[in-house]
Scaffold this motif. Structure first.
Motif, mmCIF file in Angstrom:
data_model
loop_
_atom_site.group_PDB
_atom_site.id
_atom_site.type_symbol
_atom_site.label_atom_id
_atom_site.label_comp_id
_atom_site.label_asym_id
_atom_site.label_seq_id
_atom_site.Cartn_x
_atom_site.Cartn_y
_atom_site.Cartn_z
ATOM 1 N N VAL A 140 0.778 -1.233 0.075
ATOM 2 C CA VAL A 140 -0.039 0.115 -0.124
ATOM 3 C C VAL A 140 0.834 1.227 0.166
ATOM 4 O O VAL A 140 0.631 2.187 -0.823
ATOM 5 C CB VAL A 140 -0.957 -0.006 1.340
ATOM 6 C CG1 VAL A 140 -1.596 1.224 1.439
ATOM 7 C CG2 VAL A 140 -1.978 -1.138 1.123
ATOM 8 N N GLU B 217 2.405 1.560 -3.662
ATOM 9 C CA GLU B 217 1.698 2.190 -4.293
ATOM 10 C C GLU B 217 1.120 3.448 -4.352
ATOM 11 O O GLU B 217 1.238 4.511 -5.326
ATOM 12 C CB GLU B 217 0.284 1.278 -4.228
ATOM 13 C CG GLU B 217 -0.739 1.685 -5.144
ATOM 14 C CD GLU B 217 -1.823 0.721 -5.183
ATOM 15 O OE1 GLU B 217 -2.917 1.228 -4.719
ATOM 16 O OE2 GLU B 217 -1.867 -0.430 -5.650
ATOM 17 N N TRP B 218 1.200 4.230 -2.888
ATOM 18 C CA TRP B 218 0.926 5.533 -2.626
ATOM 19 C C TRP B 218 2.206 6.591 -3.257
ATOM 20 O O TRP B 218 1.732 7.470 -3.633
ATOM 21 C CB TRP B 218 0.704 5.712 -1.412
ATOM 22 C CG TRP B 218 0.330 7.137 -1.014
ATOM 23 C CD1 TRP B 218 0.881 8.064 -0.251
ATOM 24 C CD2 TRP B 218 -1.017 7.718 -1.427
ATOM 25 N NE1 TRP B 218 0.381 9.150 0.011
ATOM 26 C CE2 TRP B 218 -0.965 9.158 -0.593
ATOM 27 C CE3 TRP B 218 -2.207 7.623 -2.297
ATOM 28 C CZ2 TRP B 218 -2.057 10.114 -1.262
ATOM 29 C CZ3 TRP B 218 -2.885 8.342 -2.483
ATOM 30 C CH2 TRP B 218 -2.998 10.045 -1.660
ATOM 31 N N ASP C 56 -5.812 4.257 6.631
ATOM 32 C CA ASP C 56 -5.787 4.052 5.151
ATOM 33 C C ASP C 56 -4.856 2.879 4.951
ATOM 34 O O ASP C 56 -5.395 2.000 3.938
ATOM 35 C CB ASP C 56 -5.115 5.219 4.578
ATOM 36 C CG ASP C 56 -6.314 6.333 4.700
ATOM 37 O OD1 ASP C 56 -7.623 6.246 4.708
ATOM 38 O OD2 ASP C 56 -5.825 7.634 4.666
ATOM 39 N N ASP D 252 -6.550 -0.883 6.567
ATOM 40 C CA ASP D 252 -7.813 -1.015 5.896
ATOM 41 C C ASP D 252 -7.165 -1.499 4.487
ATOM 42 O O ASP D 252 -7.900 -2.896 4.352
ATOM 43 C CB ASP D 252 -8.620 0.054 5.971
ATOM 44 C CG ASP D 252 -9.718 0.090 7.438
ATOM 45 O OD1 ASP D 252 -9.241 -0.877 8.392
ATOM 46 O OD2 ASP D 252 -10.051 1.037 7.369
ATOM 47 N N SER D 253 -6.606 -0.791 3.743
ATOM 48 C CA SER D 253 -6.383 -0.946 2.538
ATOM 49 C C SER D 253 -5.509 -2.838 2.640
ATOM 50 O O SER D 253 -5.725 -3.222 1.496
ATOM 51 C CB SER D 253 -5.582 -0.051 1.862
ATOM 52 O OG SER D 253 -6.305 1.056 1.742
ATOM 53 N N ARG E 67 -6.441 -6.117 0.913
ATOM 54 C CA ARG E 67 -5.714 -6.833 -0.214
ATOM 55 C C ARG E 67 -5.515 -8.542 0.329
ATOM 56 O O ARG E 67 -5.605 -9.280 -0.461
ATOM 57 C CB ARG E 67 -4.404 -6.354 -0.295
ATOM 58 C CG ARG E 67 -4.226 -4.784 -1.084
ATOM 59 C CD ARG E 67 -2.805 -4.360 -0.747
ATOM 60 N NE ARG E 67 -2.667 -3.053 -1.634
ATOM 61 C CZ ARG E 67 -2.114 -3.133 -2.728
ATOM 62 N NH1 ARG E 67 -1.306 -4.273 -3.193
ATOM 63 N NH2 ARG E 67 -1.838 -1.841 -3.589
ATOM 64 N N GLN F 239 -9.961 -0.080 -1.491
ATOM 65 C CA GLN F 239 -9.176 0.569 -0.899
ATOM 66 C C GLN F 239 -9.800 1.587 0.246
ATOM 67 O O GLN F 239 -10.935 1.982 0.311
ATOM 68 C CB GLN F 239 -8.220 1.478 -1.876
ATOM 69 C CG GLN F 239 -7.683 0.833 -2.848
ATOM 70 C CD GLN F 239 -7.021 1.827 -3.726
ATOM 71 O OE1 GLN F 239 -7.427 2.138 -4.825
ATOM 72 N NE2 GLN F 239 -5.942 2.334 -3.296
ATOM 73 N N GLN F 240 -8.970 2.081 1.047
ATOM 74 C CA GLN F 240 -9.315 3.262 2.295
ATOM 75 C C GLN F 240 -8.537 4.396 1.984
ATOM 76 O O GLN F 240 -7.220 4.163 2.134
ATOM 77 C CB GLN F 240 -9.184 2.648 3.769
ATOM 78 C CG GLN F 240 -9.488 3.641 4.532
ATOM 79 C CD GLN F 240 -10.959 3.973 4.755
ATOM 80 O OE1 GLN F 240 -11.469 4.610 4.126
ATOM 81 N NE2 GLN F 240 -11.418 3.099 5.868
ATOM 82 N N LEU F 241 -8.860 5.473 1.387
ATOM 83 C CA LEU F 241 -8.320 6.818 1.284
ATOM 84 C C LEU F 241 -9.110 7.758 1.931
ATOM 85 O O LEU F 241 -9.818 8.562 1.061
ATOM 86 C CB LEU F 241 -7.945 6.739 -0.327
ATOM 87 C CG LEU F 241 -6.819 5.917 -0.799
ATOM 88 C CD1 LEU F 241 -6.676 6.344 -2.106
ATOM 89 C CD2 LEU F 241 -5.395 6.367 0.096
ATOM 90 N N VAL G 118 -13.159 5.651 -5.188
ATOM 91 C CA VAL G 118 -12.571 5.016 -3.987
ATOM 92 C C VAL G 118 -13.320 5.319 -2.810
ATOM 93 O O VAL G 118 -13.612 6.678 -2.496
ATOM 94 C CB VAL G 118 -10.911 5.589 -3.989
ATOM 95 C CG1 VAL G 118 -10.429 4.982 -2.474
ATOM 96 C CG2 VAL G 118 -10.396 4.617 -4.921
#
Length: 357
Positions: A28, A31-32, A79, A82-83, A87, A158-160, A181
């Motif tokens: 995660v 990716e961010w 974020d 949870d993401s 996954r 996802q969580q954002l 999202v």
């Protein structure tokens, strides 16, 4: 991994292990950040330091910022957690559905093979009317198909949301969030739906195991596990061990799913004070126990031994009692009294084949 407290736990593989969790959180963060960094972080060290901040992201971020100071900017710990959970859950559900497909395939074959195999139906533990073993298997199969349908409908978002769901820091940084999202810091439906679907799987697996346990009793002897487990004191015993272990899972997973609902009900303000934290280990146990149960069920049905002669003998020995309802319906009873059991078997088998493609 092997677990003395939960024999068979190794069937769940690496899903929802500490290493899996760490890897998902790092993915995660990568990716961010928009870069494949390949950070090497010691899970044990992160775990030891997680208590002071209440979650593992804080010590994790401390380490990854040693090489990438801008990592994690705009995100909050929830974020990342949870993401990462989603996954891991998506990967675990893929494995779970693969095992359920194995169960479906075998049950469809059994239902077809025993479509017209007569046996006595039992209601409230007592002999009822004639039925077929194929009809019984079709009931098993229906439960598994329903459980798989619930899994297929799951989403793994996802969580954002940033610190309080407003994405304030993300906006200030000029970062764009992909359309669609969601922000679900305190609306935990993705977690509770997952929990319900997993508990539904163990319900379905236990439906099979319960019948095998009962029908493999010596005084019934209509079914038997392919290789029953032994006894530490009685070498002659062949216990229905797989069935017992599947039932074990089904006796514990509903409470785990209920914990997820309780955690969801305890959400407060814009980030929860404990409800969120209660989910992680609960999900770990629920996912792993469901994976183990599904794998054990696949082995159980693959090697299941069916004694059609014993089924027929039990039905014959029941005598006129199992025909009482039929005789109350007609003065000219047919030689069999199976209703539309065969048509039901055909319908369920067709559904199973359709689900397998």
């Amino acid at each position: 991994m092997a677990d003395l407290f939960w024999p068979g736990d190794e069937r769940a593989g690496s899903h929802f292990t500490t290493e899996d969790f760490l890897g998902a959180m790092l993915a995660v963060e990568e990716e961010w950040l928009g870069a494949e960094v390949g950070w090497v972080v010691d899970a044990h060290d992160v775990a030891l330091e997680a208590e002071s901040g209440g979650n593992p992201v804080i010590p994790l971020v401390k380490r990854i910022r040693e090489t990438y100071p801008n990592a994690h900017r705009g995100l909050t710990s929830q974020d990342v957690v949870d993401s990462a959970l989603m996954r891991m859950a998506e990967s675990a559900v893929t494995t779970l559905r693969r095992d359920l497909a194995t169960v479906v395939r075998r049950l469809a074959d059994l239902a077809e093979a025993h479509r017209d195999t007569p046996m006595v139906a039992r209601t409230l533990t007592q002999h009822a009317v004639p039925t077929t073993f194929g009809f019984r298997v079709a009931a098993w199969l229906t439960a598994v198909l329903d459980a798989d349908d619930d899994l297929a409908r799951l989403a793994f978002p996802q969580q954002l949301g940033g610190a309080a769901g407003t994405r304030a820091a993300i906006v200030e940084l000029g970062r764009e969030v992909p359309a669609g999202v969601p922000r679900w810091h305190t609306t935990r439906a993705p977690v509770t739906r997952l929990g319900d679907a997993l508990a539904g799987c163990t319900d379905a697996c236990a439906r099979i195991a319960n019948d095998v346990v009962t029908m493999s009793r010596p005084e019934i002897g209509e079914l038997a596990e392919g290789s029953g487990g032994g006894s530490s004191t009685m070498p002659n015993k062949a216990n229905p061990t797989l069935s017992v272990l599947v039932r074990r899972a089904a006796l514990t997973t509903p409470q785990l799913a209920a914990t997820l609902h309780l955690a969801a009900a305890q959400q407060v303000d814009d980030r929860a004070d404990g409800g969120w934290h209660a989910e992680w280990a609960t999900l770990r146990d629920l996912v792993r126990r469901t994976l183990v149960a599904a794998s054990q069920t696949a082995t159980l049905v693959a090697d299941l031994r069916v004694d059609a002669d014993r089924m027929a003998a039990t039905l014959a020995a029941a005598g006129e009692a199992v025909l009482a309802e039929q005789r109350s319906m007609t003065d000219d009873p047919a030689p069999t009294y199976f209703g539309d059991a065969g048509a039901y078997v055909d319908h369920v088998v067709a559904r199973a084949k359709g689900s397998l493609g």
